[in-house]
Design an enzyme around this catalytic site. Structure first.
Site, PDB file in Angstrom:
ATOM      1  N   LYS A 183      38.851  -3.034  62.264  1.00 43.07           N
ATOM      2  CA  LYS A 183      38.990  -4.312  62.974  1.00 43.07           C
ATOM      3  C   LYS A 183      39.640  -5.366  62.084  1.00 43.07           C
ATOM      4  O   LYS A 183      39.129  -6.461  61.919  1.00 43.07           O
ATOM      5  CB  LYS A 183      37.641  -4.807  63.498  1.00 43.07           C
ATOM      6  N   HIS A 184      40.789  -5.003  61.504  1.00 41.15           N
ATOM      7  CA  HIS A 184      41.534  -5.941  60.681  1.00 41.15           C
ATOM      8  C   HIS A 184      42.974  -5.443  60.501  1.00 41.15           C
ATOM      9  O   HIS A 184      43.305  -4.332  60.877  1.00 41.15           O
ATOM     10  CB  HIS A 184      40.866  -6.118  59.306  1.00 41.15           C
ATOM     11  N   ALA A 185      43.782  -6.301  59.912  1.00 42.78           N
ATOM     12  CA  ALA A 185      45.145  -5.964  59.497  1.00 42.78           C
ATOM     13  C   ALA A 185      45.288  -6.441  58.057  1.00 42.78           C
ATOM     14  O   ALA A 185      44.450  -7.185  57.542  1.00 42.78           O
ATOM     15  CB  ALA A 185      46.170  -6.650  60.393  1.00 42.78           C
TER      16      ALA A 185
END
Length: 138
Positions: A49-51
């Site tokens: 749940k990130h970049a």
């Protein structure tokens, strides 16, 4: 199109078992600065749940299986990993989530940078805004 690729690793094996050797400068499009692995994850958990703004990763499911959902802000693709002979190469500016873990899933991650919290984008709306800002500045 979501910018990722699958890396295929050569297996050396005989009647005693199999081995894959991964070498700096030979198997990855970046210098490896960090390695970590994840295991014992509940089947329906959603991780990631990130970049990343700069970091690139090669992800190998060394045991079991899981699904990676990759998103470039316009398109999403799901990649199923279930073999230690293949790695998922993800460039920066790709939102990633992974889920659908088998009970024996072990995921090893090779990263192009040392841990730096400022490289993470943990809010999806901020991710989309940064993508829009970078494309409008070109």
């Amino acid at each position: 199109m979501v910018d990722y690729s699958l890396l295929n690793f050569q297996v050396a094996g005989d009647h005693t078992g199999n081995l894959i050797a991964l070498e700096k400068g030979k198997h990855f499009p970046f210098e490896i600065k960090r390695v970590y692995y994840i295991w014992g994850t509940a089947a329906n958990a959603v991780r990631g749940k990130h970049a990343h703004r700069k970091l690139e990763q090669a992800i190998i499911c060394t045991s079991g299986s899981c699904d990676f959902i990759l998103d470039n802000g316009k398109e999403k693709v799901t990649v199923h990993l279930n073999s230690p002979t293949q790695g998922l190469y993800i460039k920066h500016n790709i939102w990633r989530e992974f889920t659908n873990f088998s009970p024996d899933c072990v995921v090893m991650v090779l990263a192009s940078e040392h841990y730096d919290e400022s490289d993470y984008i943990r809010d999806y709306d901020v991710f989309l805004q940064e993508l829009e800002n970078s494309s409008s500045s070109k």
